[in-house]
Design an enzyme around this catalytic site. Structure first.
Site, short mmCIF file in Angstrom:
data_model
loop_
_atom_site.label_atom_id
_atom_site.label_comp_id
_atom_site.label_asym_id
_atom_site.label_seq_id
_atom_site.Cartn_x
_atom_site.Cartn_y
_atom_site.Cartn_z
N HIS A 61 0.84 -1.21 0.00
CA HIS A 61 0.00 0.00 0.00
C HIS A 61 0.87 1.26 0.00
O HIS A 61 1.48 1.61 1.01
CB HIS A 61 -0.91 0.02 1.23
CG HIS A 61 -1.94 1.10 1.20
ND1 HIS A 61 -3.29 0.86 1.20
CD2 HIS A 61 -1.81 2.45 1.17
CE1 HIS A 61 -3.95 2.01 1.16
NE2 HIS A 61 -3.07 2.99 1.16
N HIS A 63 1.27 5.34 -2.29
CA HIS A 63 0.72 6.27 -3.29
C HIS A 63 1.89 6.89 -4.05
O HIS A 63 2.40 7.95 -3.66
CB HIS A 63 -0.11 7.36 -2.61
CG HIS A 63 -1.31 6.84 -1.89
ND1 HIS A 63 -2.59 7.00 -2.38
CD2 HIS A 63 -1.43 6.13 -0.75
CE1 HIS A 63 -3.45 6.41 -1.56
NE2 HIS A 63 -2.76 5.88 -0.55
N GLN A 156 -9.70 9.06 -5.09
CA GLN A 156 -9.33 9.73 -3.83
C GLN A 156 -10.46 10.58 -3.25
O GLN A 156 -10.71 10.58 -2.05
CB GLN A 156 -8.10 10.62 -4.08
CG GLN A 156 -7.73 11.56 -2.94
CD GLN A 156 -7.08 10.85 -1.78
OE1 GLN A 156 -5.94 10.40 -1.87
NE2 GLN A 156 -7.81 10.72 -0.67
N HIS A 214 -9.55 1.88 0.46
CA HIS A 214 -9.33 2.66 1.67
C HIS A 214 -10.68 2.64 2.39
O HIS A 214 -11.67 3.10 1.84
CB HIS A 214 -8.97 4.10 1.33
CG HIS A 214 -7.59 4.29 0.81
ND1 HIS A 214 -7.16 3.77 -0.37
CD2 HIS A 214 -6.53 4.98 1.34
CE1 HIS A 214 -5.89 4.10 -0.56
NE2 HIS A 214 -5.49 4.84 0.46
N GLU A 217 -11.07 4.80 7.26
CA GLU A 217 -9.83 5.43 7.70
C GLU A 217 -10.18 6.74 8.41
O GLU A 217 -10.06 7.83 7.87
CB GLU A 217 -8.87 5.71 6.53
CG GLU A 217 -7.50 6.20 7.02
CD GLU A 217 -6.56 6.63 5.92
OE1 GLU A 217 -6.97 6.65 4.75
OE2 GLU A 217 -5.41 6.99 6.25
N ASP A 313 2.26 3.35 3.01
CA ASP A 313 1.21 4.28 2.60
C ASP A 313 1.78 5.52 1.90
O ASP A 313 1.45 5.80 0.76
CB ASP A 313 0.34 4.69 3.79
CG ASP A 313 -1.01 5.24 3.38
OD1 ASP A 313 -1.26 5.34 2.16
OD2 ASP A 313 -1.81 5.58 4.27
N TRP A 319 0.44 13.56 3.33
CA TRP A 319 -0.12 12.85 4.49
C TRP A 319 0.95 12.42 5.48
O TRP A 319 0.68 12.23 6.65
CB TRP A 319 -0.93 11.64 4.02
CG TRP A 319 -2.11 12.06 3.20
CD1 TRP A 319 -3.32 12.46 3.68
CD2 TRP A 319 -2.19 12.17 1.78
NE1 TRP A 319 -4.14 12.81 2.64
CE2 TRP A 319 -3.47 12.63 1.46
CE3 TRP A 319 -1.28 11.91 0.73
CZ2 TRP A 319 -3.89 12.85 0.14
CZ3 TRP A 319 -1.69 12.13 -0.57
CH2 TRP A 319 -2.98 12.58 -0.85
FE FE2 Z 1 -3.50 5.07 1.28
#
Ligand code: FE2
Length: 431
Positions: A61, A63, A156, A214, A217, A313, A319
């Site tokens: 996982h 991005h 997203q 996702h 979360e 992630d 993030w």
């Molecule tokens: Fe993610």
């Protein structure tokens, strides 16, 4: 004649082994001392000298379209998921194919140097030109010498939050995205969230692809989409190709409800991926003290038989600003935040890093077994505990019999005073 002969390596469970790799596969695996490298003079001999060896690592996982954009155009000062999405919304307006590929390729190389041979990346399909997704589809072929790269079509900003998003998601799958994504807790309403899960499962069946959402979360105990995903997986009998990523709301569910969801996940065969670096900083942001940790219920899920892997992630994005694309860093964060500091947890963490993470991928020949894929990682550490403690350098990374990375460990020394003289003393951080 084998390509590689690896001698005197220590496995995760503490066994000492020799092994041979021939034609991309492990052709012989014996107790240490059984294989004479001199009898294989045409092979490359690697004396592990007691160091840890594991199967290759996987990143289930990340991005990569957003990687290495931290601070562009602004830093996420509140640390919330919402500000991260907002900063990314600004940055993605200026995406160009070369921009995405250059950053993503760099991160892939970091991953390979850290022993990773499989990566699942999400690609934002709510970016209206699909520039990032198409760049990552091209990169999938260009980095095939290093890793198997899977691209998730990831809406997203939600599927039903804009009338264009469902078409963009379908277009991404037509273009060749490997996996169907979604983010039900980011839809406007509970009903749209449920519908987004059902649509993702419909698309997965229509295109014959896996699903990786996702999901939940958030710290909101009212966010309850994982039950929908598990239920749909059971009804459609496709749980073996469904992944629930994050499920952080489970941290905050009442115990009775968490037990129900855990049982559903176990019955469904759905894997769970927890993402320690991001969720260590994103969760609990709306709390007064005490602040919740916000990781999913790893111990309870594992006790029920659910496969739980762990991802990074983010690598330097809105993030999570930090990271070097190292799964051991993610595990190191997790062992603190999930109270997994016991000696017995060492093997659990390595199981998550290796077998559990590989289960997300099509990796049926995975593992250090006779006849298995000839892929492995040697660490500059004597055992699994010390490799994790020091996030030890990966001295050798083989993928199907081919060396894809190596690291020369740094040498450190302190300068001591001895009878008025300065004396260099080498330091070894291993115990
Ligand atoms: Fe993610």
């Amino acid at each position: 004649m084998p390509t590689w002969v690896i001698t005197d390596a220590t496995t995760i469970d503490g066994s000492s082994i020799d092994l041979e790799i021939d034609d991309g596969r492990i052709s012989r695996l014996e107790p240490a001392g059984s294989i004479d490298p001199a009898a294989n003079s045409d092979s490359t001999h690697y004396d592990a000298d007691g160091r840890l060896v594991t199967p290759p690592l996987s990143e289930p996982h990340v991005h990569l379209d957003a990687t290495l954009t931290a601070g562009e155009p602004t830093w996420n000062e509140s640390g919330t998921l919402a500000e991260g999405i907002s900063v990314w919304a600004d940055r993605k307006r200026s995406l160009e194919a070369d921009d995405v590929k250059d950053r993503a390729e760099r991160a892939v190389e970091w991953y390979a140097a850290n022993g990773v041979t499989r990566i699942r990346t999400h690609a934002d399909t709510t970016e209206e030109t699909l520039t990032g997704l198409q760049a990552l589809l091209e990169l999938r072929e260009e980095v095939a010498d290093l890793v198997d790269l899977e691209v998730v079509a990831f809406p997203q900003d939600g599927i039903f939050t804009d009338e264009s998003h469902e078409d963009l998601l379908r277009e991404a799958l037509e273009l060749g995205a490997d996996v169907v994504g979604g983010i039900p807790h980011n839809e406007h309403t509970r009903e749209d969230g449920v519908a987004s899960v059902e649509l993702a499962m419909d698309l997965a069946e229509h295109y014959g692809r896996p699903v990786d959402l996702h999901i939940d979360e958030t710290d909101d105990p009212g966010s309850r989409f994982t039950e929908v995903l598990a239920s749909e997986a059971i009804k459609r009998a496709i749980g073996d190709r469904v992944t629930a990523s994050h499920t952080t709301a489970m941290h905050s569910y009442p115990n009775s409800y968490a037990a129900k969801v855990t049982s559903l996940l176990a019955d469904s065969g759905v894997d769970v991926i927890t993402n320690p670096p991001d969720n260590a900083v994103l969760q609990g942001r709306y709390d007064d003290y005490p602040r919740r940790r916000g990781h999913t219920r790893i111990d309870e899920l594992q006790a029920a038989g659910v496969t739980v892997g762990l991802g990074h992630d983010s690598v330097m994005d809105p993030w999570y600003h930090y990271g070097c694309a190292d799964p051991l860093d993610a595990a190191f964060v997790l062992l603190h935040y999930a109270h997994m500091s016991g000696r017995g947890d060492v093997e659990v963490l390595w199981e998550m890093l290796t077998t559990a993470n590989a289960s997300v991928f099509d990796a049926s020949e995975y593992g250090l077994v006779d006849g298995g894929e000839g892929s492995l990682v040697v660490y500059d550490a004597p055992d699994a505990f010390n490799a994790l403690r020091t996030r030890a350098p990966r001295t050798l990374v083989l993928r199907e019999g081919r060396e894809i990375a190596r690291t020369e460990p740094a040498s450190a020394q302190v300068v001591r005073e001895d009878d008025g003289e300065s004396v260099d003393k080498p330091i070894d951080f291993q115990r």
